[in-house]
Design a protein around this motif. Structure first.
Motif, PDB file in Angstrom:
ATOM      1  N   LEU A 284       0.830  -1.195   0.000  1.00  0.00           N
ATOM      2  CA  LEU A 284       0.000   0.000   0.000  1.00  0.00           C
ATOM      3  C   LEU A 284       0.872   1.255   0.000  1.00  0.00           C
ATOM      4  CD1 LEU A 284      -3.006   0.315  -0.144  1.00  0.00           C
ATOM      5  CD2 LEU A 284      -3.120   0.446   2.339  1.00  0.00           C
ATOM      6  N   GLU A 285       1.968   1.207   0.740  1.00  0.00           N
ATOM      7  CA  GLU A 285       2.934   2.312   0.722  1.00  0.00           C
ATOM      8  C   GLU A 285       3.458   2.539  -0.699  1.00  0.00           C
ATOM      9  OE1 GLU A 285       4.127   4.482   2.779  1.00  0.00           O
ATOM     10  OE2 GLU A 285       4.100   3.745   4.851  1.00  0.00           O
ATOM     11  N   HIS A 286       3.723   1.437  -1.399  1.00  0.00           N
ATOM     12  CA  HIS A 286       4.241   1.533  -2.767  1.00  0.00           C
ATOM     13  C   HIS A 286       3.232   2.202  -3.685  1.00  0.00           C
ATOM     14  CE1 HIS A 286       6.304   0.493  -6.466  1.00  0.00           C
ATOM     15  NE2 HIS A 286       5.183  -0.056  -6.914  1.00  0.00           N
ATOM     16  N   VAL A 287       1.946   1.816  -3.559  1.00  0.00           N
ATOM     17  CA  VAL A 287       0.897   2.407  -4.397  1.00  0.00           C
ATOM     18  C   VAL A 287       0.788   3.909  -4.130  1.00  0.00           C
ATOM     19  CG1 VAL A 287      -1.602   2.488  -4.775  1.00  0.00           C
ATOM     20  CG2 VAL A 287      -0.443   0.285  -4.631  1.00  0.00           C
ATOM     21  N   LEU A 288       0.817   4.291  -2.855  1.00  0.00           N
ATOM     22  CA  LEU A 288       0.709   5.705  -2.498  1.00  0.00           C
ATOM     23  C   LEU A 288       1.892   6.512  -3.029  1.00  0.00           C
ATOM     24  CD1 LEU A 288      -0.555   5.238   1.167  1.00  0.00           C
ATOM     25  CD2 LEU A 288      -1.786   6.468  -0.633  1.00  0.00           C
ATOM     26  N   ASN A 289       3.070   5.954  -2.913  1.00  0.00           N
ATOM     27  CA  ASN A 289       4.276   6.678  -3.340  1.00  0.00           C
ATOM     28  C   ASN A 289       4.406   6.779  -4.851  1.00  0.00           C
ATOM     29  OD1 ASN A 289       5.076   7.115  -0.698  1.00  0.00           O
ATOM     30  ND2 ASN A 289       6.227   5.200  -0.600  1.00  0.00           N
ATOM     31  N   SER A 290       3.832   5.813  -5.583  1.00  0.00           N
ATOM     32  CA  SER A 290       3.984   5.788  -7.039  1.00  0.00           C
ATOM     33  C   SER A 290       2.811   6.439  -7.774  1.00  0.00           C
ATOM     34  CB  SER A 290       4.154   4.334  -7.517  1.00  0.00           C
ATOM     35  OG  SER A 290       3.024   3.563  -7.143  1.00  0.00           O
ATOM     36  N   SER A 291       1.890   7.048  -7.029  1.00  0.00           N
ATOM     37  CA  SER A 291       0.729   7.710  -7.655  1.00  0.00           C
ATOM     38  C   SER A 291       0.693   9.171  -7.215  1.00  0.00           C
ATOM     39  CB  SER A 291      -0.569   7.007  -7.244  1.00  0.00           C
ATOM     40  OG  SER A 291      -0.523   5.629  -7.518  1.00  0.00           O
ATOM     41  N   ILE A 296      -7.346   8.568  -4.559  1.00  0.00           N
ATOM     42  CA  ILE A 296      -8.649   8.775  -3.927  1.00  0.00           C
ATOM     43  C   ILE A 296      -8.905   7.593  -2.995  1.00  0.00           C
ATOM     44  CG2 ILE A 296     -11.146   8.903  -4.297  1.00  0.00           C
ATOM     45  CD1 ILE A 296     -10.584  10.185  -7.011  1.00  0.00           C
ATOM     46  N   LEU A 297      -9.243   7.893  -1.748  1.00  0.00           N
ATOM     47  CA  LEU A 297      -9.596   6.837  -0.799  1.00  0.00           C
ATOM     48  C   LEU A 297     -11.115   6.749  -0.714  1.00  0.00           C
ATOM     49  CD1 LEU A 297      -8.957   4.749   1.411  1.00  0.00           C
ATOM     50  CD2 LEU A 297      -8.858   6.648   3.051  1.00  0.00           C
ATOM     51  N   PHE A 298     -11.646   5.556  -0.895  1.00  0.00           N
ATOM     52  CA  PHE A 298     -13.082   5.296  -0.775  1.00  0.00           C
ATOM     53  C   PHE A 298     -13.267   4.337   0.397  1.00  0.00           C
ATOM     54  CE2 PHE A 298     -17.070   3.745  -3.353  1.00  0.00           C
ATOM     55  CZ  PHE A 298     -17.871   4.103  -2.279  1.00  0.00           C
ATOM     56  N   SER A 299     -13.846   4.822   1.467  1.00  0.00           N
ATOM     57  CA  SER A 299     -14.014   3.995   2.660  1.00  0.00           C
ATOM     58  C   SER A 299     -15.302   4.356   3.381  1.00  0.00           C
ATOM     59  CB  SER A 299     -12.821   4.191   3.611  1.00  0.00           C
ATOM     60  OG  SER A 299     -13.050   3.547   4.843  1.00  0.00           O
ATOM     61  N   LEU A 300     -16.033   3.331   3.789  1.00  0.00           N
ATOM     62  CA  LEU A 300     -17.257   3.533   4.569  1.00  0.00           C
ATOM     63  C   LEU A 300     -17.024   3.279   6.054  1.00  0.00           C
ATOM     64  CD1 LEU A 300     -19.972   1.985   2.217  1.00  0.00           C
ATOM     65  CD2 LEU A 300     -19.116   4.331   2.326  1.00  0.00           C
ATOM     66  N   GLY A 301     -15.774   3.415   6.501  1.00  0.00           N
ATOM     67  CA  GLY A 301     -15.477   3.335   7.920  1.00  0.00           C
ATOM     68  C   GLY A 301     -15.449   1.919   8.453  1.00  0.00           C
ATOM     69  N   GLN A 326      -6.943   8.686 -14.524  1.00  0.00           N
ATOM     70  CA  GLN A 326      -5.790   9.432 -14.013  1.00  0.00           C
ATOM     71  C   GLN A 326      -5.648   9.295 -12.498  1.00  0.00           C
ATOM     72  OE1 GLN A 326      -8.677  10.678 -15.038  1.00  0.00           O
ATOM     73  NE2 GLN A 326      -9.030  12.802 -14.421  1.00  0.00           N
ATOM     74  N   PHE A 327      -6.680   8.736 -11.844  1.00  0.00           N
ATOM     75  CA  PHE A 327      -6.653   8.559 -10.392  1.00  0.00           C
ATOM     76  C   PHE A 327      -6.481   7.087 -10.024  1.00  0.00           C
ATOM     77  CE2 PHE A 327      -9.294  12.376 -11.012  1.00  0.00           C
ATOM     78  CZ  PHE A 327      -8.595  13.279 -10.224  1.00  0.00           C
ATOM     79  N   THR A 328      -5.786   6.850  -8.928  1.00  0.00           N
ATOM     80  CA  THR A 328      -5.742   5.523  -8.321  1.00  0.00           C
ATOM     81  C   THR A 328      -6.759   5.509  -7.182  1.00  0.00           C
ATOM     82  OG1 THR A 328      -3.402   5.204  -8.828  1.00  0.00           O
ATOM     83  CG2 THR A 328      -4.322   3.862  -7.052  1.00  0.00           C
ATOM     84  N   ILE A 329      -7.640   4.526  -7.192  1.00  0.00           N
ATOM     85  CA  ILE A 329      -8.689   4.434  -6.182  1.00  0.00           C
ATOM     86  C   ILE A 329      -8.317   3.326  -5.191  1.00  0.00           C
ATOM     87  CG2 ILE A 329     -11.164   4.281  -5.765  1.00  0.00           C
ATOM     88  CD1 ILE A 329     -10.392   6.399  -7.870  1.00  0.00           C
ATOM     89  N   ASN A 361       0.039  12.335  -1.235  1.00  0.00           N
ATOM     90  CA  ASN A 361      -0.482  12.059  -2.572  1.00  0.00           C
ATOM     91  C   ASN A 361      -1.985  11.780  -2.597  1.00  0.00           C
ATOM     92  OD1 ASN A 361       2.034  12.434  -3.643  1.00  0.00           O
ATOM     93  ND2 ASN A 361       2.559  10.258  -3.700  1.00  0.00           N
ATOM     94  N   VAL A 362      -2.633  11.789  -1.438  1.00  0.00           N
ATOM     95  CA  VAL A 362      -4.084  11.573  -1.373  1.00  0.00           C
ATOM     96  C   VAL A 362      -4.792  12.904  -1.595  1.00  0.00           C
ATOM     97  CG1 VAL A 362      -6.008  10.830   0.085  1.00  0.00           C
ATOM     98  CG2 VAL A 362      -3.817   9.613   0.178  1.00  0.00           C
TER      99      VAL A 362
END
Length: 513
Positions: A284-291, A296-301, A326-329, A361-362
């Motif tokens: 997950l760190e890799h995805v965040l750093n490479s985008s 975009i974070l989609f979370s219902l808690g 263009q966004f990583t979800i 990056n979020v």
């Protein structure tokens, strides 16, 4: 019963050993009966900080967690499972239909009492009940959102100072607990979904909802809760005990939630949970750093499941996310991921939401509007696309919209075009969100504020001069009496005027004149 007594004595002796080994500043009892992971996250932040400062905490909770020095858990076991099995049995998925405020008030209190019935059936409850009555606590911290039956332990242990806390914003009964229920009228009731700024019609609806809440709680809920409590704590009076609160902590901040009048013993500690330790898996760190600047974070808690939204709603999101390549979800999605979803969607069954929102990056949070989620986004300067489902989520999102850091979609009627348009529009709200975040962070940290007040109570006892004694009836009864007397007087004057007119009309001389 013998077995429970032996267990209780063992735990008691163990707690004494912990208190002496760690040079405890005092023993604090925490009564945490709310079956909600988000409540545990918020409450745990406060409790953990107190333990770090040398207090020995005994925590009666529905959560399962390992005890450690100064941090002893007594679990009220299987409460989640019992609620899932017995509350609203037969319903599936998420109820997306919005209830009217009065019905929601009744349903809420019925649920609260149902949970209390499950709490007292647990071995964990019995374990604390078997503690010696002369065990001394410097203070008691109670999540008063529900679980009023647990206040019986206050009576059992000699009525130490009570600190009432809630992660649920400032629920209507916060003001009753603070002995100043009149001030509730100036706070939007969660069941209405109103923002902080209300029109005249909304104020009337809000007043009626608060009054109904007050009456139902006083006349129905608390008497039921009291009957249950007296099975274990003879002659207890829960209404008196909860108003014994020296302090009331509410999870709100004027900068984010707007200003409402609060009693002197009600302390704003909104967002005290946001600065906590967290961890993200390497992938997950890799995805965040490479985008860069495109996540975009989609979370219902912690309490909601995205996969239960239904295929019609899910397909709208997927189609829009496919177009927004263009966004990583990063999507907290608990079910099995369909094979035809686009590659820019990464599904995970659990996320450390706050840790992700901290990442530079979020750019957006899509959320149901739970208060902790809204606060975490605001703290980190992230715009919000809100899709409220029930309870306080509607008012949480409404307040965020009024602060210009959020937009809202209706889960039952939004279109793909609307969803895409609002996501892109929110890319321009980043500066507003960051400015709000900067102002919030420049204040005294809410956790520091909360802990300092607990320390003051634990070490000095109750602060009686902070308490109030104004209730609905203190103001409403005089108003009602004035209205009644005014009506009687007006009726009397009307009769006199009519009588004079009749006499004048019968007098011939008066007619000639």
């Amino acid at each position: 019963m013998k077995k429970h007594l032996i267990v209780g004595i063992f735990v008691y002796l163990w707690c004494l050993s912990l208190a002496t080994d760690v040079q405890s500043r005092g023993n604090i009892l925490c009564l945490m009966g709310v079956p909600s992971p988000s409540h545990h996250i918020w409450n745990r932040s406060l409790m953990l900080e107190l333990s770090k400062r040398g207090y020995n905490l005994t925590i009666l909770t529905v959560e399962i967690e390992e005890s450690q020095p100064n941090f002893h858990f007594i679990t009220m076991e299987d409460v989640y499972e019992r609620i899932q099995a017995e509350w609203n049995t037969g319903s599936t998925g998420i109820d997306l239909q919005r209830k009217n405020p009065w019905a929601l008030v009744v349903e809420s209190y019925k649920y609260y009492h149902f949970v209390s019935q499950k709490l007292v059936e647990t071995k964990g409850f019995q374990t604390l009940l078997n503690y010696p009555n002369n065990f001394r606590f410097s203070a008691v911290i109670h999540d008063f959102t529900l679980g009023q039956v647990l206040l019986g332990f206050l009576d059992k242990f000699g009525n130490p100072p009570l600190i009432s806390v809630t992660p649920f914003g400032a629920p209507p009964h916060s003001f009753s607990v603070a002995r100043d229920s009149l001030l509730a009228l100036f706070s939007p009731h969660f069941a209405t979904g109103f923002p902080g700024e209300m029109g005249f019609g909304q104020k009337i609806t809000n007043f009626a909802t608060h009054f109904w809440d007050f009456i139902y709680r006083e006349m129905v809920f608390l008497p039921q809760e009291n009957i249950l409590a007296r099975k274990f704590f003879p002659d207890v009076n829960l209404r008196t005990l909860e108003r014994h609160s020296s302090l009331v902590f509410v999870n709100r901040d004027p900068l984010i939630d707007g200003g409402i009048p609060l009693s002197a013993n009600v302390i704003n500690v909104g967002g005290l949970h946001v600065k906590r330790e967290g961890w993200l898996p390497p992938e997950l760190e890799h995805v965040l750093n490479s985008s860069p600047k495109s996540v975009i974070l989609f979370s219902l808690g912690s309490n909601m499941r995205s996969d239960l939204l239904g295929q019609k709603i899910l397909s709208k999101f997927v189609k829009v996310f496919r177009k927004l390549s263009q966004f990583t979800i990063i999507w907290k999605f608990e079910g099995k991921r369909p094979s035809n979803w686009p590659g820019n969607i990464l599904t995970v069954d659990w996320v450390d939401q706050n840790k992700i929102l901290e990442h530079p990056n979020v750019v957006l949070l899509i959320t149901h509007g739970g208060l902790l989620s809204v606060q975490e986004a605001a703290w980190n300067g992230i715009p919000i696309l809100g899709m409220p489902l029930f309870m306080d989520q509607h008012s949480n999102i409404a307040r965020s919209v009024s602060r210009e850091i959020a937009l809202e979609i209706d889960v039952n009627s939004f279109t793909e075009d609307e969803l895409e348009s609002k996501i892109l529009s929110l890319m321009d709200r980043g500066k507003i969100a960051r400015n709000l975040s900067k102002m919030w962070k420049e204040q005294e940290p809410p956790l520091t504020r909360a802990v300092s007040w607990v320390e003051a109570i634990a070490e000095n006892g109750e602060l009686h001069h902070l308490k109030n004694s104004i209730s609905f009836f203190d103001i409403l009864l005089p108003i009602i009496l004035i209205i009644i007397l005014g009506s009687v007087l007006l009726n009397f004057l009307v009769k006199i005027v009519k009588s004079c007119v009749k006499k004048k009309s019968r007098n011939p001389k008066a007619k000639l004149q």
